[in-house]
Write an enzyme that holds these catalytic residues in place. Sequence first.
Site, PDB file in Angstrom:
ATOM      1  N   LYS A 163       0.791  -1.237  -0.247  1.00 26.33           N
ATOM      2  CA  LYS A 163       0.002   0.023   0.197  1.00 26.33           C
ATOM      3  C   LYS A 163       0.936   1.384   0.087  1.00 26.33           C
ATOM      4  CE  LYS A 163      -2.081  -1.409   3.918  1.00 26.33           C
ATOM      5  NZ  LYS A 163      -1.370  -3.044   3.810  1.00 26.33           N
ATOM      6  N   GLN A 210      -3.583  -2.220   7.093  1.00 23.11           N
ATOM      7  CA  GLN A 210      -3.755  -3.518   7.231  1.00 23.11           C
ATOM      8  C   GLN A 210      -4.283  -4.245   6.000  1.00 23.11           C
ATOM      9  OE1 GLN A 210      -4.837  -1.598  10.218  1.00 23.11           O
ATOM     10  NE2 GLN A 210      -2.425  -2.129  10.719  1.00 23.11           N
TER      11      GLN A 210
HETATM   12  P1  GDP Z   1       2.110  -2.330   2.900  1.00 27.76           P
HETATM   13  O1  GDP Z   1       2.023  -2.233   4.418  1.00 27.76           O
HETATM   14  O2  GDP Z   1       0.955  -2.713   2.362  1.00 27.76           O
HETATM   15  O3  GDP Z   1       2.572  -0.680   2.739  1.00 27.76           O
HETATM   16  O4  GDP Z   1       3.406  -2.893   2.802  1.00 27.76           O
HETATM   17  P2  GDP Z   1       4.988  -3.210   3.522  1.00 27.76           P
HETATM   18  O5  GDP Z   1       5.829  -2.132   3.243  1.00 27.76           O
HETATM   19  O6  GDP Z   1       4.650  -3.532   4.460  1.00 27.76           O
HETATM   20  O7  GDP Z   1       5.391  -4.414   2.589  1.00 27.76           O
HETATM   21  C1  GDP Z   1       5.666  -4.485   1.136  1.00 27.76           C
HETATM   22  C2  GDP Z   1       6.989  -4.858   0.938  1.00 27.76           C
HETATM   23  O8  GDP Z   1       7.129  -5.374  -0.520  1.00 27.76           O
HETATM   24  C3  GDP Z   1       8.001  -3.711   1.255  1.00 27.76           C
HETATM   25  O9  GDP Z   1       9.229  -3.990   1.391  1.00 27.76           O
HETATM   26  C4  GDP Z   1       7.905  -3.064  -0.495  1.00 27.76           C
HETATM   27  O10 GDP Z   1       9.313  -2.189  -0.426  1.00 27.76           O
HETATM   28  C5  GDP Z   1       8.073  -4.147  -1.210  1.00 27.76           C
HETATM   29  N1  GDP Z   1       7.350  -4.027  -2.581  1.00 27.76           N
HETATM   30  C6  GDP Z   1       6.268  -3.399  -2.813  1.00 27.76           C
HETATM   31  N2  GDP Z   1       6.105  -3.599  -4.088  1.00 27.76           N
HETATM   32  C7  GDP Z   1       6.647  -4.214  -4.452  1.00 27.76           C
HETATM   33  C8  GDP Z   1       6.953  -5.292  -5.711  1.00 27.76           C
HETATM   34  O11 GDP Z   1       6.099  -4.897  -6.713  1.00 27.76           O
HETATM   35  N3  GDP Z   1       8.123  -6.037  -6.006  1.00 27.76           N
HETATM   36  C9  GDP Z   1       8.946  -6.294  -4.844  1.00 27.76           C
HETATM   37  N4  GDP Z   1       9.767  -7.160  -5.168  1.00 27.76           N
HETATM   38  N5  GDP Z   1       8.738  -5.787  -3.729  1.00 27.76           N
HETATM   39  C10 GDP Z   1       7.751  -4.745  -3.651  1.00 27.76           C
HETATM   40  P1  IMO Z   2       0.071  -2.949   7.098  1.00 28.06           P
HETATM   41  O1  IMO Z   2      -0.696  -1.640   7.208  1.00 28.06           O
HETATM   42  C1  IMO Z   2       0.422  -7.067   8.218  1.00 28.06           C
HETATM   43  C2  IMO Z   2      -1.556  -8.224  12.306  1.00 28.06           C
HETATM   44  C3  IMO Z   2      -0.758  -8.706  13.221  1.00 28.06           C
HETATM   45  C4  IMO Z   2      -1.808  -9.784  14.004  1.00 28.06           C
HETATM   46  C5  IMO Z   2      -2.832  -8.884  13.767  1.00 28.06           C
HETATM   47  C6  IMO Z   2      -3.404  -8.299  14.980  1.00 28.06           C
HETATM   48  O2  IMO Z   2       1.600  -2.708   7.299  1.00 28.06           O
HETATM   49  O3  IMO Z   2      -0.491  -3.807   6.145  1.00 28.06           O
HETATM   50  P2  IMO Z   2      -2.544  -5.894  16.129  1.00 28.06           P
HETATM   51  O4  IMO Z   2      -1.211  -5.248  16.157  1.00 28.06           O
HETATM   52  O5  IMO Z   2      -3.249  -5.046  15.243  1.00 28.06           O
HETATM   53  O6  IMO Z   2      -3.138  -6.083  17.347  1.00 28.06           O
HETATM   54  O7  IMO Z   2      -2.153  -7.268  15.146  1.00 28.06           O
HETATM   55  O8  IMO Z   2      -3.044  -8.204  12.761  1.00 28.06           O
HETATM   56  N1  IMO Z   2      -1.226  -6.877  11.516  1.00 28.06           N
HETATM   57  C7  IMO Z   2      -0.797  -6.657  10.358  1.00 28.06           C
HETATM   58  N2  IMO Z   2      -0.128  -7.558   9.529  1.00 28.06           N
HETATM   59  N3  IMO Z   2       0.327  -5.762   8.082  1.00 28.06           N
HETATM   60  C8  IMO Z   2      -0.151  -4.780   9.003  1.00 28.06           C
HETATM   61  O9  IMO Z   2      -0.155  -3.644   8.608  1.00 28.06           O
HETATM   62  C9  IMO Z   2      -0.596  -5.542  10.161  1.00 28.06           C
HETATM   63  N4  IMO Z   2      -1.181  -4.716  11.159  1.00 28.06           N
HETATM   64  C10 IMO Z   2      -1.526  -5.758  12.258  1.00 28.06           C
HETATM   65  O10 IMO Z   2       0.578  -9.492  12.834  1.00 28.06           O
HETATM   66  O11 IMO Z   2      -1.700 -11.077  13.278  1.00 28.06           O
END
Ligand code: GDP
Ligand code: IMO
Length: 421
Positions: A17, A223
């Site tokens: 995201k 999330q």
């Molecule tokens: P979010 O919580 O939905 O914003 O996602 P996170 O940042 O927690 O996890 C997504 C991970 O995948 C991060 O390390 C990003 O830098 C990486 N990422 C996002 N888009 C891509 C993609 O298209 N390819 C790869 N290889 N990594 C990506």
């Molecule tokens: P983003 O926005 C992935 C998961 C936790 C746990 C459950 C409850 O980065 O996608 P909490 O801390 O809310 O009590 O945890 O939800 N969890 C996530 N998993 N991405 C997240 O956020 C999360 N936020 C909470 O691992 O299973």
Amino acid sequence: MSKVDVLLGLQWGDEGKGKAVDFLAPKYDIVARFQGGPNAGHTLEFDGKKHVLHQIPSGIFHPEILNIIGNGVVIDPIVFAREIRDLEPFGVDATKTLVLSNKAQLILPTHKLLDKALELSKGEEKIGSTLRGIGPTYQDKIGRHGLRIGDIIEKDFDEKYQKLKKQHLSLLSALELEDDFIEQENQFFHSLELMRQFRIISTEYLIHESLKSGKDILAEGAQGTLLDIDFGSYPFVTSSNTTTAGACTGLGIAPNQINEVFGIFKAYCTRVGSGPFPTELFNQEGEQLRKLGNEFGATTGRPRRCGWLDIPALNYSCMLNGVTQLFMMKADVLSGVSPVKICESYNSDRGETSEFPYVYNDSYSPIFKEVPSWELDGILEYNNLPHNLKSFISSVEESVHVPITLISLGPDRKETVLKKS
Ligand code: GDP
Ligand code: IMO
Ligand code: MG
């Protein structure tokens, strides 16, 4: 009158995201977070640098954009202060481009202690919470005794704080306070001083005035849909509505003010924490996805569980959110992985089903189809993508009946392909 577009996760979070919001942000005047809090970890990459945001909206690196933390969010001042400090070396003066809702809930140091105590008491059945105080803070909100950000600029804040802290301590009386509690509390009050320098307002008015004057707004979810408090795999969920409906309550916008809903999903699935995960891989294939996708939590660093794309789950999420466009992330991770599998339905003791189950247990098993894999060669033009990747895209579109309009092929802002429908 403008409308609000919503961008949210369709799986168990971490779909990408942060990257997608940062990529789209230049099209908008305002980016607004509507739920969750420091449990989120949204990663952005550009100019060779990686940034992880937890509570601050992912439009913050665009100085011309206003960022709003909406009323549906729970805010930890200590994390907030750290995030603001981390932005400073990049020339981001957030006091000018970030506004806080006076109705967002405040996470107290004791909320984090309660989170730990509650999780500990669950033993084997623990949720795998990020332990950032999310559950207890939303509990206090619903219990109608939480503290809100607007309270920190009121004269009686200290009194209110002491009252709630006392309630928490009586709940925690069976436990010893952690050694660093006093230090945590000092940091909390110190961080509140920084927060008071921000505009703390009724952001719902700001949002409506902005829409009236033709401004475009992107609402950023945290999330994912399968972690939604109502529709996720309860009780292994977070404590907020992560769906489009959450954008309405979390920002104060009406359902008819929502325009596009961008649903983000990975070309496979991940989950961090406990709870059912129908397509989870416990073998070498799962290890491979974790390694290739660098699947380690952006907030806690925990290894993410990995599995294949789950179409019944994706359909369920599209249905709940009214998704109008799909963004497929991390398709590059499957480059060279063979075979690639997609779960099309489940076997259950009542026969084959495409419905996401109320409780996913041993009576279910995923039915996979294998699809030919692809090799990427750095091309970022839709028409020139490998044939098999385009077939994979078409196959998902046919199953879900929503067009995929953005394909992400790497973590960097630039590694993004647009498909015109
Ligand atoms: P979010 O919580 O939905 O914003 O996602 P996170 O940042 O927690 O996890 C997504 C991970 O995948 C991060 O390390 C990003 O830098 C990486 N990422 C996002 N888009 C891509 C993609 O298209 N390819 C790869 N290889 N990594 C990506
Ligand atoms: P983003 O926005 C992935 C998961 C936790 C746990 C459950 C409850 O980065 O996608 P909490 O801390 O809310 O009590 O945890 O939800 N969890 C996530 N998993 N991405 C997240 O956020 C999360 N936020 C909470 O691992 O299973
Ligand atoms: Mg994340």
